[in-house]
Motif scaffolding. Structure first.
Motif, PDB file in Angstrom:
ATOM      1  N   ARG A  41       0.831  -1.220   0.000  1.00  0.00           N
ATOM      2  CA  ARG A  41       0.000   0.000   0.000  1.00  0.00           C
ATOM      3  C   ARG A  41       0.857   1.258   0.000  1.00  0.00           C
ATOM      4  O   ARG A  41       0.497   2.260  -0.608  1.00  0.00           O
ATOM      5  CB  ARG A  41      -0.961  -0.015   1.181  1.00  0.00           C
ATOM      6  N   ARG A  42       1.999   1.192   0.696  1.00  0.00           N
ATOM      7  CA  ARG A  42       2.929   2.332   0.686  1.00  0.00           C
ATOM      8  C   ARG A  42       3.419   2.587  -0.743  1.00  0.00           C
ATOM      9  O   ARG A  42       3.452   3.725  -1.201  1.00  0.00           O
ATOM     10  CB  ARG A  42       4.099   2.063   1.624  1.00  0.00           C
ATOM     11  N   GLU A  77      -7.151  14.729  -4.324  1.00  0.00           N
ATOM     12  CA  GLU A  77      -6.675  13.348  -4.417  1.00  0.00           C
ATOM     13  C   GLU A  77      -5.203  13.253  -4.038  1.00  0.00           C
ATOM     14  O   GLU A  77      -4.793  12.308  -3.360  1.00  0.00           O
ATOM     15  CB  GLU A  77      -6.878  12.810  -5.834  1.00  0.00           C
ATOM     16  N   LEU A  78      -4.407  14.236  -4.449  1.00  0.00           N
ATOM     17  CA  LEU A  78      -2.990  14.248  -4.099  1.00  0.00           C
ATOM     18  C   LEU A  78      -2.812  14.410  -2.592  1.00  0.00           C
ATOM     19  O   LEU A  78      -1.968  13.745  -1.987  1.00  0.00           O
ATOM     20  CB  LEU A  78      -2.247  15.353  -4.853  1.00  0.00           C
ATOM     21  N   ALA A  79      -3.613  15.262  -1.974  1.00  0.00           N
ATOM     22  CA  ALA A  79      -3.527  15.446  -0.521  1.00  0.00           C
ATOM     23  C   ALA A  79      -3.867  14.141   0.208  1.00  0.00           C
ATOM     24  O   ALA A  79      -3.185  13.772   1.172  1.00  0.00           O
ATOM     25  CB  ALA A  79      -4.464  16.572  -0.073  1.00  0.00           C
ATOM     26  N   LEU A  80      -4.899  13.441  -0.256  1.00  0.00           N
ATOM     27  CA  LEU A  80      -5.261  12.160   0.366  1.00  0.00           C
ATOM     28  C   LEU A  80      -4.153  11.123   0.199  1.00  0.00           C
ATOM     29  O   LEU A  80      -3.813  10.413   1.151  1.00  0.00           O
ATOM     30  CB  LEU A  80      -6.558  11.616  -0.244  1.00  0.00           C
ATOM     31  N   ALA A  81      -3.585  11.042  -0.982  1.00  0.00           N
ATOM     32  CA  ALA A  81      -2.503  10.080  -1.221  1.00  0.00           C
ATOM     33  C   ALA A  81      -1.289  10.412  -0.361  1.00  0.00           C
ATOM     34  O   ALA A  81      -0.638   9.516   0.175  1.00  0.00           O
ATOM     35  CB  ALA A  81      -2.128  10.067  -2.703  1.00  0.00           C
ATOM     36  N   THR A 125      -2.083   9.356   3.189  1.00  0.00           N
ATOM     37  CA  THR A 125      -2.033   7.898   3.277  1.00  0.00           C
ATOM     38  C   THR A 125      -0.583   7.422   3.329  1.00  0.00           C
ATOM     39  O   THR A 125      -0.225   6.573   4.154  1.00  0.00           O
ATOM     40  CB  THR A 125      -2.761   7.260   2.077  1.00  0.00           C
ATOM     41  N   HIS A 126       0.243   7.974   2.478  1.00  0.00           N
ATOM     42  CA  HIS A 126       1.655   7.593   2.427  1.00  0.00           C
ATOM     43  C   HIS A 126       2.338   7.919   3.758  1.00  0.00           C
ATOM     44  O   HIS A 126       3.086   7.094   4.301  1.00  0.00           O
ATOM     45  CB  HIS A 126       2.344   8.305   1.263  1.00  0.00           C
ATOM     46  N   ALA A 127       2.069   9.094   4.292  1.00  0.00           N
ATOM     47  CA  ALA A 127       2.680   9.495   5.567  1.00  0.00           C
ATOM     48  C   ALA A 127       2.233   8.563   6.698  1.00  0.00           C
ATOM     49  O   ALA A 127       3.042   8.172   7.548  1.00  0.00           O
ATOM     50  CB  ALA A 127       2.319  10.935   5.897  1.00  0.00           C
ATOM     51  N   GLU A 128       0.968   8.195   6.709  1.00  0.00           N
ATOM     52  CA  GLU A 128       0.453   7.288   7.746  1.00  0.00           C
ATOM     53  C   GLU A 128       1.109   5.916   7.624  1.00  0.00           C
ATOM     54  O   GLU A 128       1.471   5.290   8.629  1.00  0.00           O
ATOM     55  CB  GLU A 128      -1.071   7.174   7.635  1.00  0.00           C
ATOM     56  N   LEU A 129       1.289   5.456   6.410  1.00  0.00           N
ATOM     57  CA  LEU A 129       1.945   4.167   6.200  1.00  0.00           C
ATOM     58  C   LEU A 129       3.408   4.215   6.637  1.00  0.00           C
ATOM     59  O   LEU A 129       3.916   3.265   7.238  1.00  0.00           O
ATOM     60  CB  LEU A 129       1.846   3.759   4.735  1.00  0.00           C
ATOM     61  N   LEU A 130       4.089   5.320   6.353  1.00  0.00           N
ATOM     62  CA  LEU A 130       5.486   5.467   6.775  1.00  0.00           C
ATOM     63  C   LEU A 130       5.611   5.446   8.292  1.00  0.00           C
ATOM     64  O   LEU A 130       6.626   5.006   8.833  1.00  0.00           O
ATOM     65  CB  LEU A 130       6.087   6.757   6.216  1.00  0.00           C
TER      66      LEU A 130
END
Length: 136
Positions: A23-24, A109-113, A116-121
């Motif tokens: 997902r990351r 959409e870019l803000a959400l992605a 999401t990426h930051a949360e996964l990190l």
């Protein structure tokens, strides 16, 4: 956000780490694609000016063709007319797909992605730390 990692076994942790890693990667790819789409998003004013310029050239070519005899110059002008018509139609289609509302939605959409990426990190190391703390 707080996650209930204490319920994960080593095997569960391994599965979660693998899934989160995928997902990351997906989130990073999504961020890259959206950023590229925003970078190449057309400027409405420039597009309108180009449509006007092409429309003028198309009108002039059509008027000129009406009085031209057959031959190479006529075929060349017909080719130019076809090229300019295709370019104009492409820009008109683009303007329908790239309005101000579309840009805002891409930015969202870019803000959400990105979130999401930051949360996964942040989450992946937490799961790894929990996994490492479990007995063998």
């Amino acid at each position: 956000m707080s996650y209930t990692l204490n319920q994960l076994t080593k095997a569960d942790s391994d599965q979660v780490i693998t899934a989160l890693g995928l997902r990351r990667t997906e989130a990073a790819n999504r961020m890259s694609n959206l950023a590229f789409r925003l970078e190449t998003f057309g400027n409405p004013e420039a597009r309108a000016a180009e449509v006007a310029r092409l429309t003028n050239r198309i009108n002039n070519a059509q008027a000129e063709l009406a009085t031209m005899p057959d031959g190479r110059p006529r075929r060349d002008l017909e080719d130019e007319l076809g090229t300019n018509t295709r370019k104009r139609n492409q820009l008109l289609n683009q303007s329908e797909k790239q309005g101000p509302d579309d840009r805002v939605l891409l930015e969202f959409e870019l803000a959400l992605a990105t979130q999401t990426h930051a949360e996964l990190l942040a989450l992946i190391p937490q799961v790894q730390t929990h996994r490492d703390s479990l007995p063998a």
